[in-house]
Design a protein around this motif. Sequence first.
Motif, short mmCIF file in Angstrom:
data_model
loop_
_atom_site.label_atom_id
_atom_site.label_comp_id
_atom_site.label_asym_id
_atom_site.label_seq_id
_atom_site.Cartn_x
_atom_site.Cartn_y
_atom_site.Cartn_z
N SER A 1 0.80 -1.23 0.00
CA SER A 1 0.00 0.00 0.00
C SER A 1 0.83 1.27 0.00
N LEU A 2 2.13 1.19 0.36
CA LEU A 2 2.98 2.38 0.37
C LEU A 2 3.57 2.71 -0.99
N MET A 3 3.44 1.81 -1.94
CA MET A 3 4.03 2.05 -3.25
C MET A 3 3.17 3.00 -4.07
N GLY A 4 3.81 3.85 -4.86
CA GLY A 4 3.10 4.80 -5.69
C GLY A 4 2.56 4.18 -6.96
N PRO A 5 1.69 4.90 -7.67
CA PRO A 5 1.06 4.39 -8.90
C PRO A 5 2.07 3.97 -9.97
N GLN A 6 3.14 4.73 -10.12
CA GLN A 6 4.12 4.41 -11.15
C GLN A 6 4.85 3.11 -10.82
N GLU A 7 5.22 2.93 -9.55
CA GLU A 7 5.88 1.69 -9.14
C GLU A 7 4.94 0.50 -9.30
N LEU A 8 3.70 0.68 -8.89
CA LEU A 8 2.72 -0.42 -9.00
C LEU A 8 2.49 -0.82 -10.45
N ALA A 9 2.48 0.16 -11.34
CA ALA A 9 2.23 -0.13 -12.75
C ALA A 9 3.37 -0.92 -13.37
N SER A 10 4.55 -0.87 -12.75
CA SER A 10 5.70 -1.58 -13.31
C SER A 10 5.74 -3.05 -12.91
N ILE A 11 4.89 -3.46 -11.97
CA ILE A 11 4.92 -4.83 -11.45
C ILE A 11 4.23 -5.80 -12.40
N ARG A 12 4.95 -6.87 -12.76
CA ARG A 12 4.35 -7.92 -13.58
C ARG A 12 4.03 -9.17 -12.78
N LYS A 13 4.89 -9.50 -11.81
CA LYS A 13 4.66 -10.66 -10.95
C LYS A 13 4.99 -10.26 -9.52
N ALA A 14 4.30 -10.89 -8.55
CA ALA A 14 4.55 -10.54 -7.14
C ALA A 14 4.19 -11.69 -6.24
N CYS A 15 4.81 -11.68 -5.05
CA CYS A 15 4.48 -12.68 -4.02
C CYS A 15 4.70 -12.07 -2.64
N VAL A 16 3.69 -12.18 -1.79
CA VAL A 16 3.79 -11.76 -0.38
C VAL A 16 3.92 -13.02 0.45
N PHE A 17 4.89 -13.04 1.40
CA PHE A 17 5.14 -14.24 2.18
C PHE A 17 5.58 -13.85 3.58
N GLY A 18 5.96 -14.86 4.38
CA GLY A 18 6.42 -14.61 5.74
C GLY A 18 5.39 -14.98 6.78
N THR A 19 5.84 -15.22 8.00
CA THR A 19 4.94 -15.67 9.06
C THR A 19 3.86 -14.65 9.38
N SER A 20 4.12 -13.38 9.09
CA SER A 20 3.11 -12.33 9.30
C SER A 20 2.81 -11.59 8.00
N ALA A 21 3.14 -12.18 6.87
CA ALA A 21 2.95 -11.55 5.55
C ALA A 21 3.67 -10.21 5.48
N ASN A 22 4.87 -10.16 6.07
CA ASN A 22 5.63 -8.92 6.15
C ASN A 22 6.81 -8.86 5.19
N GLU A 23 6.87 -9.78 4.24
CA GLU A 23 7.91 -9.74 3.21
C GLU A 23 7.27 -9.85 1.84
N ALA A 24 7.91 -9.24 0.85
CA ALA A 24 7.37 -9.29 -0.51
C ALA A 24 8.51 -9.29 -1.52
N ILE A 25 8.25 -9.94 -2.64
CA ILE A 25 9.16 -9.95 -3.78
C ILE A 25 8.33 -9.66 -5.02
N TYR A 26 8.87 -8.87 -5.95
CA TYR A 26 8.13 -8.63 -7.18
C TYR A 26 9.09 -8.50 -8.36
N VAL A 27 8.55 -8.78 -9.55
CA VAL A 27 9.30 -8.73 -10.79
C VAL A 27 8.69 -7.65 -11.66
N THR A 28 9.51 -6.77 -12.21
CA THR A 28 9.00 -5.68 -13.03
C THR A 28 8.85 -6.10 -14.49
N ASN A 29 8.29 -5.20 -15.27
CA ASN A 29 8.08 -5.48 -16.70
C ASN A 29 9.39 -5.71 -17.44
#
Length: 501
Positions: free
Chosen positions: A11-39
């Motif tokens: 939710s902290l990412m801006g529109p331009q950053e979000l638009a660049s995301i092609r793949k993503a995964c949220v993980f971790g015991t509290s869902a506090n880590e994320a990895i994403y792949v850009t276009n």
Amino acid sequence: MVDVTKWPIFSLMGPQELASIRKACVFGTSANEAIYVTNDDEVHVFGLNCSNCLGTGDSQSTIVPKKLDFLSGRKVVSLSYGSGPHILLATEDGELFAWGHNGYSQLGNGTTNQGVAPVLVSANLLNKRVTEVACGSHHSMALTDSGEVYAWGYNNCGQVGSGSTANQPTPRRVSNCLQNKVAVGIVCGQTSSLAVVDNGEVYGWGYNGNGQLGLGNNGNQLTPCRLIALQGLCVQQIVSGYAHCLALTDEGLLYAWGANTYGQLGTGNKSNQLSPVQIMTEKERIVEIAACHSTHTSAAKTQSGQVYMWGQCRGQSIVLPHLTHFTCTDDIFACFATPSVMWRLLTMEHDDFLTVAQSLKKEFDNPETADLKFCVDGKYIYVHKAVLKIRCEHFRSMFQSHWNEDMKEVIDIDQFSYPVYRSFLEFLYTDTVELPPEDAIGLLDLATSYCENRLKRLCQIIIKRGITVENAFSLLSAAVRYDAETPTSMIVQNHLLSSTV
């Protein structure tokens, strides 16, 4: 389209950053880590960084995304995470990378040293192309393009499938019953493993205390065992929760087994099931199922796009599939799973990145791109000759250059109704069928006339599922009216007899 900001970490990412995301995964015991792949195939990570699971080379958490330069330009095709967490990532070139928690050698590098950055997993995988990865709590699996399954890491319950309970420090091929089989899918529970092979059989091994292997007992298995209860069914997809499993067949039937403390089997109670039981029998064809080893939540999507959830949902135990307003199973895990992780590597459906199947579906009945239209009951259906030629032998013959139909822009159809003919043409674009059993009888007649065997089978399934005592006679009348083939009438008659005995 999936909105990744439904997962709070994005939710902290801006529109331009979000638009660049092609793949993503949220993980971790509290869902506090994320990895994403850009276009442009750059890999970024951010979050808490437990056990160095971000792979940044240090143990520092970061709220600002950091790029993993080592993975730049590599096209990611599969990703999975464990409970440590540890991360497995496979690329389009068949390479396998791992990092994060390694207390049980789940990174496959022969040590128990923490993986602070991505490293290539090469032991016993030289000249192998990895196409899919799966992580349990502290064990790992990889599937190669030749259908071989490899496993390594924590093995206290036999989840590596080696025949012992000794931890496995490097990838080892899972053989025994899988020796001469071609696997097409793999999944992990917390301490269990499953594989589906190309003929639709399912094999399981590892911890079985809750019946999550579906073998009819609760004894652990140190090597793969076939789920005999699914004999005669062709399974296309399997998923595993913390200690429960779901299987989807080629006919859209859904089976569940294993732990049921939170109602995650969808059976209407909280009793564990040692063998697969069919659920959602009154619903339409299921096209996708979802679960992941870090939650007790289950989800399914029907061919018309309806999404159901059950199990542990925001602290509540939902014991029967509950219809939601969501349009994809991923949203269930964003809004209701605990923790709110992603159950798979999520692909953004930007218009620029539609698959061939998605593009075809989008263009069906589109007058702007169509080069042919059918007139049925005074209504037009817009299609593309090339698609019809490729998908149907009937049209391939019809559109031969010496046939007059090839020159027509409008073709009149009078022997079938509009709903029936539209469903047939839509099937050629989407490979799915959605219509009531009464119209399915007419579509079965059409499929028989056009020699479309797969469509015939789908229609028969719809008719079988849609028969009730109340509509059986009307369906039988419709079958006679359409002069549909004998099996249709027999389906109705047999159900009618069994319902009145």
